[in-house]
Design a protein around this motif. Structure first.
Motif, short mmCIF file in Angstrom:
data_model
loop_
_atom_site.label_atom_id
_atom_site.label_comp_id
_atom_site.label_asym_id
_atom_site.label_seq_id
_atom_site.Cartn_x
_atom_site.Cartn_y
_atom_site.Cartn_z
N VAL A 33 0.86 -1.17 0.00
CA VAL A 33 0.00 0.00 0.00
C VAL A 33 0.90 1.22 0.00
CG1 VAL A 33 -1.95 -1.06 1.20
CG2 VAL A 33 -0.15 0.02 2.53
N THR A 34 0.41 2.33 -0.57
CA THR A 34 1.17 3.57 -0.51
C THR A 34 0.54 4.47 0.53
OG1 THR A 34 -0.17 4.35 -2.36
CG2 THR A 34 2.04 3.58 -2.87
N ILE A 35 1.39 5.22 1.22
CA ILE A 35 0.89 6.14 2.24
C ILE A 35 1.41 7.54 1.91
CG2 ILE A 35 2.84 5.75 3.83
CD1 ILE A 35 0.77 5.86 6.15
N TYR A 36 0.50 8.51 2.01
CA TYR A 36 0.90 9.89 1.76
C TYR A 36 0.15 10.78 2.73
CZ TYR A 36 1.56 14.38 -0.53
OH TYR A 36 1.88 15.69 -0.79
N GLY B 175 -0.31 10.56 5.84
CA GLY B 175 -1.11 9.85 6.82
C GLY B 175 -2.30 9.09 6.28
N GLU B 176 -2.44 9.07 4.95
CA GLU B 176 -3.56 8.32 4.38
C GLU B 176 -3.05 7.30 3.39
OE1 GLU B 176 -6.82 10.81 2.93
OE2 GLU B 176 -6.06 12.36 4.28
N ILE B 177 -3.77 6.18 3.30
CA ILE B 177 -3.44 5.16 2.31
C ILE B 177 -3.93 5.67 0.95
CG2 ILE B 177 -3.82 2.78 1.59
CD1 ILE B 177 -2.30 2.85 4.17
N THR B 178 -3.02 5.72 -0.02
CA THR B 178 -3.43 6.27 -1.31
C THR B 178 -3.58 5.21 -2.40
OG1 THR B 178 -1.12 6.75 -1.80
CG2 THR B 178 -2.43 8.54 -0.87
N GLY B 179 -3.30 3.97 -2.06
CA GLY B 179 -3.50 2.95 -3.09
C GLY B 179 -3.03 1.60 -2.60
N ILE C 229 4.56 3.79 -8.81
CA ILE C 229 4.24 3.77 -7.38
C ILE C 229 4.86 4.98 -6.68
CG2 ILE C 229 6.12 2.41 -6.35
CD1 ILE C 229 3.79 0.81 -4.97
N SER C 230 6.02 5.41 -7.11
CA SER C 230 6.63 6.56 -6.45
C SER C 230 5.81 7.82 -6.73
CB SER C 230 8.08 6.75 -6.90
OG SER C 230 8.13 6.98 -8.26
N TYR C 231 5.03 7.73 -7.76
CA TYR C 231 4.11 8.80 -8.10
C TYR C 231 3.00 8.90 -7.05
CZ TYR C 231 1.99 11.70 -11.72
OH TYR C 231 1.49 12.72 -12.43
N TYR C 232 2.51 7.75 -6.62
CA TYR C 232 1.48 7.73 -5.57
C TYR C 232 2.07 8.16 -4.24
CZ TYR C 232 -1.68 5.16 -8.58
OH TYR C 232 -2.51 4.80 -9.59
N ARG D 214 -1.16 11.11 -7.93
CA ARG D 214 -2.50 10.93 -8.47
C ARG D 214 -3.39 10.33 -7.40
NH1 ARG D 214 -1.73 7.64 -13.65
NH2 ARG D 214 -2.40 6.03 -12.22
N LYS D 215 -3.47 11.07 -6.34
CA LYS D 215 -4.09 10.55 -5.14
C LYS D 215 -5.53 10.11 -5.37
CE LYS D 215 -4.57 12.28 -0.51
NZ LYS D 215 -4.41 13.49 0.26
N GLU D 216 -6.26 10.89 -6.13
CA GLU D 216 -7.70 10.64 -6.25
C GLU D 216 -8.00 9.40 -7.07
OE1 GLU D 216 -9.30 12.35 -4.21
OE2 GLU D 216 -7.55 13.65 -3.91
N ALA D 217 -7.08 9.04 -8.00
CA ALA D 217 -7.38 8.01 -8.96
C ALA D 217 -7.79 6.68 -8.34
CB ALA D 217 -6.19 7.80 -9.89
#
Lengths: 512, 356
Positions: free
Chosen positions: A478-481, A483-487, A499-502, A507-510
């Motif tokens: 999972v990716t975290i940005y 404090g939230e999981i972004t994918g 993934i480094s993009y997330y 592209r958080k919303e995607a």
């Protein structure tokens, strides 16, 4: 701008610390009047290089030239004398002093024996006028926002005559609004005062927004310098990550164990400054699975793991370990549920550097029947024998079992931590930065151990700043940005560049 | 590790030497023969069985207070309040001793030991709890609580508990002969009493606890790295409190040994800040038990024998100045002489670093 003069020149800089080469033959020219962004993953050597420029590190090899003169003497005082200023990630201000007092601190205007506060005020007001950095000279630092505190730091550097300014992750602590304001300031002082700005950052969006040129560092090397206009975030991301380190694949096997072992639901946690660092994270890890958490450091990973293991209080949300509620329990009680933990900072929390290898290996097991009579008298013989066995099994290289852990290399110290925690044989493992600052041999060994645990049916939650590591070990990521999981991804489904993009909030919303 | 110890010993030795040379210079300036004076110091401390007894009396006192400091410090809490804990232990045991007058010593002595230890421990518990619960600096609280304890003892021993014996106008009722720690024939004429056996026993017990038990091990880890202890599932706060309790109990017991030994009653002037001398020894020896015991003996010589220098006309003020010189230089060794001794042992130290 292409014909601009070179103001700083790094020539073949190598900076070696015991066991680590932080900068490896780096050569770089910075031009007068540009905004130069230095990007790279954690531990890539960006800050180290800038500390060389600011005189905090003396390079092992190579030369630094500033305005055509070679730097002979490395000290911050000397760097300041050459017009170099640095704003550190953690501000160095006195909270109870006013803005004016902080700006002049260390070089106060004097009236006889006393500090001339009126003049200090005047100095700050002049600077504010000259550079357009609005602050109130009489406000106390503790009463003003982080963004304003940063301005005070910048003013401090400007007052000392800096025309080359290094900003170390300046936006890490800022809100988007404050970030915009900072960028406006940067643009103005570059345009009007011909200042040179070097900005260290992780956030690629900001690189695109503010810089003229960008240098990418990876594993101590400068892998490329580009005009910002010629590159995209995607290209930069792939440069940062680079090619995979070639390590043999580790054999995976199905343990046959199943069932959810770690369950986190809507977890909210505050960091030490009281800001919300984990904002509603939910995740599960099953037996025989490694879940990797990918994220740029400082996005809540540390707080998340500390909350799960009981080292940090939880604001809200719940944590279950092997079906039992773990939130609100002490670290001791959580360990008793069947969890062990390899912490991110081995020196601060993973070992006692003053104690020897044996003591560090036995901690947490000293009351077991085989090591103490009645839980009181420690049986030195069996303890030594056990330590020796573990020492050999985990291939710890030290002069002996009575070597103080503090005198060992990072890799061996880490092996001590891994050896102790893994030999608790618990079904749940929380692992953070297992191979930071560890040489490749030890790294491969630790990776093998982790996968072996997985194959034996352990549930493993893994946090790492090293993407290669996550890709090599994780079953799921999972990716975290912020404090939230972004994918959520399978490593085989997503290239590193994406993934480094997330991780950088791209592209958080995607796919949130 | 060993290299560090060697370097430390070299610098400690140098400190002693320089301090004694400075003292010698001072004596020469004031017209005394330093060789003769130092000779008298050593013979005054070790020359006869009586002298040796006094030196042992002082040394064991320093060792037990030094270890009391060390136990607390090794668990991560700094006890500066030993003096107050000692006074309360002394007063409580004197009170109970008077109360139990006429009963069997087999009942009275253990009971007095218990109450002395308890008084010291409870007085130490307050700053310990304030520290772990509210993060209030224990150095400040223990120092302040010394004052409270001493004033309380002064009030009690001059008021409610004041002796009614004729011709004696200070202190509490005397301890009945059957309860006293007797002087030892071998060291007759000295201050050494049979309490020394108990002190040695306590020293051994504490050494054993610190080095060979699980609790001692866990206390030590807590002192070395509190967040590591917490991370490993130890109750760091509880261990720190325990360290302080043991430290306080040791001080309280010493108070009773003095009261039931040399003083034969509680007297307000029984201690000339014993605890602080012991604390100093512990700090100089970096809280290492064996080092504390050895250094206590050296300090014992210095303090007992030093007074004898007055016999050849060295004024008592000068004796104290010389003693302070020596203590000061030893305490300051890491700052003043650390560099010199690093240079002396430095070559080897560097090689060691590379190897490990």
């Amino acid at each position: 701008m292409s014909q601009a003069e070179t103001v700083i020149s790094f020539r073949h800089i190598t900076m070696a610390f015991p066991g680590v080469v932080a900068n490896d033959d780096v050569s770089l020219d910075i031009r007068k009047g540009e905004v130069f962004a230095l990007v790279g993953e954690n531990g890539a050597g960006k800050s180290t290089l800038m500390k060389v420029l600011y005189g905090m590190n003396e390079p092992t090899e190579g030369e630094v030239w500033v305005r055509g003169q070679q730097v002979r003497h490395f000290s911050p005082a000397n760097a300041i004398g050459m017009g170099i200023g640095m704003v550190h990630q953690h501000f160095m201000l006195v909270p109870s002093f006013t803005v004016a007092q902080n700006v002049v601190l260390g070089d106060e205007p004097r009236k006889g024996l006393f500090c001339d506060f009126a003049k200090a005020r005047q100095t700050v007001e002049d600077l504010v006028k000259e550079y357009g950095l609005k602050v109130e000279p009489d406000d106390r630092i503790e009463d003003i926002s982080v963004g304003l505190q940063q301005r005070v730091e910048i003013l401090k550097a400007l007052r000392r005559g800096a025309d080359i300014l290094i900003l170390d992750e300046p936006t890490a602590v800022l809100t988007p609004q404050e970030t915009d304001e900072l960028f406006a300031v940067i643009r103005r002082i570059v345009a009007e005062k011909q200042m040179t700005i070097i900005i260290i950052t992780h956030k690629l969006g900001e690189v695109m927004a503010i810089s003229d040129r960008v240098g990418v560092m990876r594993a101590g090397k400068l892998v490329g310098v580009c005009e910002t206009a010629d590159v995209s975030e995607r290209i930069l991301a792939s440069m940062m990550v680079g090619k995979e380190v070639l390590l043999d694949a580790i054999e995976r096997a199905d343990s046959g164990e199943d069932g959810v072992a770690i369950e986190v639901e809507g977890l909210r946690v505050r960091d030490s400054r009281g800001l919300e660092a984990v904002r509603g994270v939910s995740l599960t890890v099953r037996r025989g699975e490694i879940l990797g958490i990918a994220g740029v450091e400082g996005n809540g990973q540390s707080e998340l793991l500390e909350a799960i293991t009981g080292l940090r209080p939880i604001e809200s949300g719940r944590v279950s370990i092997l079906g039992k509620r773990a939130d609100g329990l002490s670290p001791k009680a959580i360990r008793a549920l069947g969890l062990s933990h390899v912490p991110e900072d081995r020196i601060a929390t993973g070992v006692s550097v003053k104690a020897d290898v044996t003591d560090n290996l036995i901690v947490g097991k000293e009351r077991r029947r085989e090591f103490s009579a009645l839980g009181i008298h420690m049986k030195r013989g069996p303890i030594r024998e056990y330590a020796k066995k573990v020492f050999e099994r985990f291939d710890i290289r030290a002069a002996g079992l009575d070597t103080a852990v503090g005198s060992m290399s990072g890799g061996n110290m880490q092996k001590v931590v891994v050896a102790r925690e893994f030999s608790f044989d618990t079904p749940v493992l929380i692992i953070s930065q297992p191979t930071r600052g560890v040489d490749i041999g030890a790294m491969d060994f630790i990776h093998q151990q982790i996968v072996e645990k997985r194959n034996a049916g352990c549930a493993i939650l893994l946090v790492s700043a090293d993407l290669d590591e996550l890709y090599r070990l994780s079953d799921r990521m999972v990716t975290i940005y912020e404090g939230e999981i972004t994918g959520e991804f399978k490593p085989e489904d997503i290239p590193k560049t994406e993934i480094s993009y997330y991780m950088t909030g791209g592209r958080k919303e995607a796919r949130a | 590790m060993k290299q560090v110890r060697k370097q430390y010993l070299v610098s400690l030795g140098l400190s002693v030497l320089i301090a004694m040379l400075l003292g010698a210079a001072l004596m020469l300036l004031t017209g005394h023969n330093p060789i003769e004076a130092y000779g008298i110091m050593f013979s005054g401390a070790l020359g006869s069985m009586t002298d040796l007894g006094d030196t042992l009396y002082k040394s064991t006192q320093l060792a037990i207070t030094g270890l009391a400091t060390a136990v607390a410090s090794q668990s991560g809490i700094f006890n500066v309040g030993g003096e107050g804990q000692m006074y309360l232990g002394a007063l409580a045991s004197a009170w109970l001793g008077a109360l139990l007058k006429g009963t069997s010593p087999w009942l009275a002595i253990p009971a007095c030991l218990c109450i002395a230890g308890l008084a010291g421990a409870l007085w130490a518990l307050i700053p310990a709890l304030l520290k772990v619960k509210l993060k209030i600096n224990e150095v400040i609280t223990t120092i302040l609580m010394n004052t409270i304890a001493l004033k309380f003892c002064s009030y009690m021993s001059n008021g409610p508990l004041k002796t009614t014996e004729r011709g004696i106008n200070q202190g509490t009722q005397s301890i009945s002969k059957a309860f006293r720690f007797a002087s030892i024939d071998l060291f007759s004429g000295s201050n050494l009493t049979t309490a020394v056996v108990l002190i040695v026993f306590i020293i051994l017990l504490v050494w054993y606890m610190m080095n060979r038990t699980t609790t001692g091990f866990e206390m030590k880890l807590t002192g070395q790295n509190e967040s590591f202890a917490r991370f490993s599932g130890l109750s760091a706060a509880r261990l720190a409190v325990l360290g302080m309790l043991i430290s306080g109990a040791m001080c309280g017991l010493l108070g009773m040994f003095e009261t039931f030994g040399v003083q034969r009653r509680f007297r307000m002037d029984f201690s000339s800040e014993f605890y602080f001398d012991g604390m100093l020894v512990a700090m100089i020896m970096q809280y290492k038990p064996l080092g504390i015991v050895l250094m206590s003996f050296f300090f014992g010589i210095l303090m007992t024998g030093g007074q004898r220098m007055q016999y050849i006309g060295v004024s008592s003020e000068l004796v104290e100045i010389i003693q302070s010189f020596i203590i000061f230089l030893m305490a300051a060794e890491s700052g003043l002489l650390g560099k010199v001794s690093r240079a002396l042992t430095g070559g080897a130290a560097k090689k060691q670093e590379v190897k490990t």
